[in-house]
Design a protein around this motif. Structure first.
Motif, PDB file in Angstrom:
ATOM      1  N   UNK A  15     -39.861 -71.565  15.384  1.00  0.00           N
ATOM      2  CA  UNK A  15     -38.839 -71.349  16.403  1.00  0.00           C
ATOM      3  C   UNK A  15     -38.519 -69.870  16.549  1.00  0.00           C
ATOM      4  N   UNK A  16     -38.240 -69.457  17.764  1.00  0.00           N
ATOM      5  CA  UNK A  16     -37.795 -68.092  17.989  1.00  0.00           C
ATOM      6  C   UNK A  16     -36.421 -67.908  17.355  1.00  0.00           C
ATOM      7  N   UNK A  17     -36.160 -66.712  16.918  1.00  0.00           N
ATOM      8  CA  UNK A  17     -34.873 -66.450  16.260  1.00  0.00           C
ATOM      9  C   UNK A  17     -33.701 -66.578  17.219  1.00  0.00           C
ATOM     10  N   UNK A  57      -7.636 -73.890  35.103  1.00  0.00           N
ATOM     11  CA  UNK A  57      -9.051 -73.492  35.112  1.00  0.00           C
ATOM     12  C   UNK A  57      -9.542 -73.414  33.670  1.00  0.00           C
ATOM     13  N   UNK A  58     -10.797 -73.763  33.454  1.00  0.00           N
ATOM     14  CA  UNK A  58     -11.303 -73.747  32.076  1.00  0.00           C
ATOM     15  C   UNK A  58     -12.799 -73.466  32.057  1.00  0.00           C
ATOM     16  N   UNK A  59     -13.239 -72.869  30.967  1.00  0.00           N
ATOM     17  CA  UNK A  59     -14.659 -72.671  30.658  1.00  0.00           C
ATOM     18  C   UNK A  59     -14.839 -73.017  29.179  1.00  0.00           C
ATOM     19  N   UNK A  60     -15.759 -73.934  28.895  1.00  0.00           N
ATOM     20  CA  UNK A  60     -16.004 -74.350  27.518  1.00  0.00           C
ATOM     21  C   UNK A  60     -17.465 -74.192  27.146  1.00  0.00           C
ATOM     22  N   UNK A  61     -17.719 -73.700  25.949  1.00  0.00           N
ATOM     23  CA  UNK A  61     -19.077 -73.533  25.443  1.00  0.00           C
ATOM     24  C   UNK A  61     -19.163 -74.113  24.040  1.00  0.00           C
ATOM     25  N   UNK A  62     -20.136 -75.007  23.834  1.00  0.00           N
ATOM     26  CA  UNK A  62     -20.413 -75.555  22.506  1.00  0.00           C
ATOM     27  C   UNK A  62     -21.918 -75.454  22.293  1.00  0.00           C
ATOM     28  N   UNK A  63     -22.330 -74.853  21.201  1.00  0.00           N
ATOM     29  CA  UNK A  63     -23.762 -74.694  20.975  1.00  0.00           C
ATOM     30  C   UNK A  63     -24.103 -74.693  19.491  1.00  0.00           C
ATOM     31  N   UNK A  64     -25.377 -75.015  19.227  1.00  0.00           N
ATOM     32  CA  UNK A  64     -25.865 -74.990  17.856  1.00  0.00           C
ATOM     33  C   UNK A  64     -26.095 -73.549  17.422  1.00  0.00           C
ATOM     34  N   UNK A  65     -26.309 -73.366  16.117  1.00  0.00           N
ATOM     35  CA  UNK A  65     -26.568 -72.028  15.601  1.00  0.00           C
ATOM     36  C   UNK A  65     -28.018 -71.611  15.837  1.00  0.00           C
ATOM     37  N   UNK A  66     -28.314 -70.378  15.474  1.00  0.00           N
ATOM     38  CA  UNK A  66     -29.671 -69.846  15.638  1.00  0.00           C
ATOM     39  C   UNK A  66     -30.502 -70.098  14.372  1.00  0.00           C
ATOM     40  N   UNK A 129     -44.569 -67.649   0.565  1.00  0.00           N
ATOM     41  CA  UNK A 129     -45.006 -68.834   1.312  1.00  0.00           C
ATOM     42  C   UNK A 129     -44.010 -69.268   2.380  1.00  0.00           C
ATOM     43  N   UNK A 130     -42.868 -68.619   2.458  1.00  0.00           N
ATOM     44  CA  UNK A 130     -41.851 -69.021   3.424  1.00  0.00           C
ATOM     45  C   UNK A 130     -42.290 -68.644   4.838  1.00  0.00           C
ATOM     46  N   UNK A 131     -42.014 -69.519   5.788  1.00  0.00           N
ATOM     47  CA  UNK A 131     -42.381 -69.257   7.178  1.00  0.00           C
ATOM     48  C   UNK A 131     -41.424 -68.254   7.807  1.00  0.00           C
ATOM     49  N   UNK A 132     -41.761 -67.805   9.007  1.00  0.00           N
ATOM     50  CA  UNK A 132     -40.968 -66.768   9.680  1.00  0.00           C
ATOM     51  C   UNK A 132     -39.534 -67.211   9.923  1.00  0.00           C
ATOM     52  N   UNK A 133     -39.356 -68.395  10.481  1.00  0.00           N
ATOM     53  CA  UNK A 133     -38.013 -68.962  10.662  1.00  0.00           C
ATOM     54  C   UNK A 133     -37.947 -70.317   9.988  1.00  0.00           C
ATOM     55  N   UNK A 134     -36.758 -70.686   9.563  1.00  0.00           N
ATOM     56  CA  UNK A 134     -36.561 -71.947   8.852  1.00  0.00           C
ATOM     57  C   UNK A 134     -36.110 -73.044   9.805  1.00  0.00           C
ATOM     58  N   UNK A 135     -36.265 -74.266   9.353  1.00  0.00           N
ATOM     59  CA  UNK A 135     -35.713 -75.402  10.089  1.00  0.00           C
ATOM     60  C   UNK A 135     -34.251 -75.591   9.679  1.00  0.00           C
ATOM     61  N   UNK A 136     -33.569 -74.491   9.539  1.00  0.00           N
ATOM     62  CA  UNK A 136     -32.158 -74.450   9.158  1.00  0.00           C
ATOM     63  C   UNK A 136     -31.495 -73.414  10.047  1.00  0.00           C
ATOM     64  N   UNK A 137     -30.319 -73.748  10.535  1.00  0.00           N
ATOM     65  CA  UNK A 137     -29.646 -72.857  11.479  1.00  0.00           C
ATOM     66  C   UNK A 137     -28.344 -72.319  10.894  1.00  0.00           C
ATOM     67  N   UNK A 138     -27.943 -71.212  11.455  1.00  0.00           N
ATOM     68  CA  UNK A 138     -26.654 -70.641  11.102  1.00  0.00           C
ATOM     69  C   UNK A 138     -25.534 -71.449  11.731  1.00  0.00           C
ATOM     70  N   UNK A 139     -24.295 -71.034  11.515  1.00  0.00           N
ATOM     71  CA  UNK A 139     -23.148 -71.775  12.066  1.00  0.00           C
ATOM     72  C   UNK A 139     -23.204 -71.842  13.592  1.00  0.00           C
ATOM     73  N   UNK A 140     -22.858 -73.004  14.124  1.00  0.00           N
ATOM     74  CA  UNK A 140     -22.741 -73.150  15.574  1.00  0.00           C
ATOM     75  C   UNK A 140     -21.436 -72.564  16.064  1.00  0.00           C
ATOM     76  N   UNK A 141     -21.164 -72.774  17.326  1.00  0.00           N
ATOM     77  CA  UNK A 141     -19.920 -72.228  17.868  1.00  0.00           C
ATOM     78  C   UNK A 141     -19.364 -73.110  18.969  1.00  0.00           C
ATOM     79  N   UNK A 142     -18.073 -73.063  19.107  1.00  0.00           N
ATOM     80  CA  UNK A 142     -17.381 -73.751  20.187  1.00  0.00           C
ATOM     81  C   UNK A 142     -16.228 -72.887  20.660  1.00  0.00           C
ATOM     82  N   UNK A 143     -16.148 -72.667  21.954  1.00  0.00           N
ATOM     83  CA  UNK A 143     -15.095 -71.802  22.485  1.00  0.00           C
ATOM     84  C   UNK A 143     -14.600 -72.339  23.818  1.00  0.00           C
TER      85      UNK A 143
END
Length: 208
Positions: A15-17, A57-66, A129-143
């Motif tokens: 996965x891309x970073x 009026x509102x704007x909401x963003x919820x997303x997974x981490x990188x 032996x570790x790959x470039x990116x892991x199948x583990x993500x940093x903290x997500x966000x919600x705003x």
């Protein structure tokens, strides 16, 4: 990123970073049904000046981490590589239990975001032996950013608009990625917040 071994690019596939697999974005406006010409409390006069002309009026963003990439603190490849990755230990989970709580704890003995037992230093003159990116993500966000406006007609050609805006309305923290340098004393720790606390601003606009 970097490729420690340019003769074997297999571990660079991943996965891309900046990958965002899950991202939800919503925005909208809602005019409250009160006041003159509306369904409720439409008597006009003073009642309309108090309850009419309100809009939310509102704007909401919820997303997974990188996706995360882990490097080794010492580059011992002896291959003119710009970096080194550690070895991945088979059978070990990469993410620690209660990862976010452990990463935010100021107590070093609480560990961090990762299970440190999942990694070992690569031996000198080898590639980890570790790959470039892991199948583990940093903290997500919600705003959520929420604004409330009220339009009022003072005289026929003299109007006022009151506006209140709350940035990060629910005061939800967004954390930066944990330290991903294996061998660092702060490996797996999160030491910074990526957003700011709730900000409320008020404004009044006069139109004539």
């Amino acid at each position: 990123g970097f490729a420690p071994n340019i003769y074997n690019l297999g571990p660079e596939y991943g996965l891309a970073s900046i990958d965002l697999t899950h991202r939800f974005l919503v925005s909208g406006s809602y005019e409250l049904p009160f006041g003159k010409g509306k369904a409720l409390l439409n008597t006009g006069g003073l009642v309309d000046r108090v309850v009419g002309g309100w809009q939310v009026n509102f704007i909401g963003t919820v997303q997974s981490g990188y996706p995360l990439s882990i490097t080794q603190s010492s580059n011992n490849t002896n291959a003119y590589s710009s970096g080194q990755r550690p070895n991945l230990v088979a059978g070990q989970t990469i993410l620690a239990d209660n990862a976010l709580q452990r990463a935010l704890s100021p107590n070093a003995s609480d560990g961090g975001y990762f299970n440190a037992a999942a990694f070992t230093n690569a031996a000198a003159s080898t590639f980890g032996t570790l790959s470039r990116t892991l199948d583990v993500r940093g903290p997500g966000q919600g705003n959520w950013d929420i604004g409330v406006t009220k339009d009022t007609t003072i005289f026929e050609s003299f109007k006022a608009q009151f506006r209140m805006e709350a940035i990060n309305a629910f005061n939800t923290p967004v954390f930066r990625a944990p330290n991903t340098t294996f061998g660092s004393s702060s490996f797996g720790k999160i030491t910074a917040q990526a957003n700011f606390a709730r900000v409320v601003q008020l404004s009044l606009r006069l139109i004539w």
